[in-house]
Design a protein around this motif. Structure first.
Motif, PDB file in Angstrom:
ATOM      1  N   GLY A   1       4.709   3.127   9.840  1.00 39.07           N
ATOM      2  CA  GLY A   1       5.892   3.965   9.639  1.00 39.07           C
ATOM      3  C   GLY A   1       7.048   3.274   8.937  1.00 39.07           C
ATOM      4  O   GLY A   1       8.063   3.890   8.642  1.00 39.07           O
TER       5      GLY A   1
ATOM      6  N   LYS B   1       5.285   1.113   4.343  1.00 38.81           N
ATOM      7  CA  LYS B   1       4.388   0.194   3.636  1.00 38.81           C
ATOM      8  C   LYS B   1       3.613   0.864   2.491  1.00 38.81           C
ATOM      9  O   LYS B   1       3.598   0.350   1.376  1.00 38.81           O
ATOM     10  CB  LYS B   1       3.386  -0.360   4.655  1.00 38.81           C
ATOM     11  CG  LYS B   1       3.024  -1.779   4.452  1.00 38.81           C
ATOM     12  CD  LYS B   1       2.203  -2.355   5.593  1.00 38.81           C
ATOM     13  CE  LYS B   1       2.235  -1.643   6.898  1.00 38.81           C
ATOM     14  NZ  LYS B   1       1.306  -0.533   7.026  1.00 38.81           N
ATOM     15  N   THR B   2       2.972   1.975   2.811  1.00 34.85           N
ATOM     16  CA  THR B   2       2.135   2.615   1.796  1.00 34.85           C
ATOM     17  C   THR B   2       2.983   3.135   0.639  1.00 34.85           C
ATOM     18  O   THR B   2       2.688   2.898  -0.537  1.00 34.85           O
ATOM     19  CB  THR B   2       1.319   3.766   2.429  1.00 34.85           C
ATOM     20  OG1 THR B   2       0.578   3.217   3.529  1.00 34.85           O
ATOM     21  CG2 THR B   2       0.356   4.376   1.437  1.00 34.85           C
ATOM     22  N   THR B   3       4.065   3.828   0.985  1.00 33.54           N
ATOM     23  CA  THR B   3       4.962   4.349  -0.054  1.00 33.54           C
ATOM     24  C   THR B   3       5.484   3.208  -0.923  1.00 33.54           C
ATOM     25  O   THR B   3       5.520   3.308  -2.158  1.00 33.54           O
ATOM     26  CB  THR B   3       6.176   5.052   0.614  1.00 33.54           C
ATOM     27  OG1 THR B   3       5.691   5.918   1.631  1.00 33.54           O
ATOM     28  CG2 THR B   3       6.988   5.830  -0.381  1.00 33.54           C
TER      29      THR B   3
ATOM     30  N   ASP C   1      18.743   4.583   2.164  1.00 36.47           N
ATOM     31  CA  ASP C   1      19.425   5.845   1.875  1.00 36.47           C
ATOM     32  C   ASP C   1      19.692   6.637   3.146  1.00 36.47           C
ATOM     33  O   ASP C   1      20.477   7.560   3.156  1.00 36.47           O
ATOM     34  CB  ASP C   1      18.546   6.698   0.942  1.00 36.47           C
ATOM     35  CG  ASP C   1      17.130   6.866   1.498  1.00 36.47           C
ATOM     36  OD1 ASP C   1      16.496   5.835   1.834  1.00 36.47           O
ATOM     37  OD2 ASP C   1      16.655   8.002   1.604  1.00 36.47           O
TER      38      ASP C   1
END
Ligand code: GDP
Length: 294
Positions: free
Chosen positions: A109, A112-114, A249
């Protein structure tokens, strides 16, 4: 980004600017406001204390006290110390070796992947040939997610579904990279809700096989000091080369960004500033300090 910290620091600065003459007493009042602003932003208390000790030592120097605008000078000292706290210079990626490998590690969560996708896009724009590697054998959805990102980006993804051995994935990915002329491998590794021993052991084995130039810890900046605790554990286990702070953000207060370098002793290399694949920026201490001061 960090609105509450910025507005509290600006209040403290208004008081500093308003001071005709700087004394130890009125400066202590102003610095107390700065201290509260930092602690409210979830900066580690030792980091905040050492920071203010350094500011105070410099501010009480004769040339500041005797200057025409002592408050303005103190603000400059705070800015300089903020830049130093954030790491002074931008720390570039080490992408030596052909192919170079980057291990992306972090809790589930954290982003990492993004962030793997964002980094692949950035490196591709810089003329590199990245390969995304899905090295999470526990969650098939993670492989799907990375492959979807790769497709969106037009960047190849190595995602051998059904393979349960991370080291086999790594060997396969290295072969694929060599035969397809990919010169940077970005390994999206498994995450957990908490760092645990099996996860660490797996990452250590992966590291020892691929000899990554970079081990980048992806940290959710919204988790504040907890992010820094997580980082300490990952660093002890793996010797990370730096961090990527995500979700700046969102409602991140600034504590993770400001404490990371001082506590972990490694640089922040990038920051994630949104969900879109372009929302990744190289981390520049001076720019970040300017943003924080508003
Ligand atoms: P992983 O489990 O660590 O691989 O995390 P994911 O990459 O799946 O990201 C978890 C969630 O965080 C997703 O909804 C992402 O869109 C979101 N996310 C990642 N980075 C950022 C960021 O910089 N800003 C925002 N707002 N959301 C992010």
């Amino acid at each position: 980004m960090f609105e509450s910290l910025t507005s509290k620091l600006q209040n403290a600065f208004r008081h500093l600017r308003g001071m005709g003459k700087l004394t130890e007493a009125n400066m202590a009042d102003a610095l107390r406001e700065v201290r509260i602003a930092l602690l409210d932003a979830d900066v580690h208390y030792k980091v905040a204390r050492d920071f203010l000790d350094r500011v105070k030592a410099k501010a009480l120097g004769q040339e500041v006290i005797q200057s025409v605008q002592p408050g303005q000078q103190v603000i400059k000292i705070i800015y300089d110390e903020l830049v130093a706290l954030l790491g002074t210079i931008h720390a570039d990626l080490d992408l030596g070796g052909n192919p170079a490998s980057i291990l992306m590690v972090g809790l589930h969560g954290s982003g990492k992947t993004t962030t793997s996708g964002k980094l692949a896009r950035l490196l591709h724009k810089q003329g590199r040939q990245p390969l995304l590697v899905a090295a999470d054998v526990y969650r098939p959805a993670a492989m799907d997610q990375l492959e979807t990102l790769g497709r969106q980006l037009g960047i190849p993804t190595y995602a051998p579904r059904g393979e349960k051995d991370v080291l086999a994935i790594a060997r396969g990915a290295l072969d694929f990279a060599r035969s397809h002329n990919r010169n940077v491998l970005i390994f999206d590794t498994a995450g957990r809700l908490q760092i645990d021993e099996p996860l660490v052991q797996e990452l250590v084995r992966l590291r020892d096989l691929v000899h990554p130039r970079e081990i980048l810890l992806v940290l959710d900046a919204a988790t504040g000091q907890e992010a820094v605790n997580v980082a300490t554990h990952f660093d002890q286990a793996l010797h990370i080369t730096g961090a990527i702070l995500t979700k700046l953000d969102g409602d991140a207060r600034g504590g993770a960004a400001l404490s990371f370098r001082a506590v972990v002793g490694k640089p922040i290399k990038f920051v994630g500033t949104g969900e879109k694949l372009d929302d990744l920026e190289p981390f520049h201490p001076e720019r970040m300090a300017s943003r924080i001061l508003g």
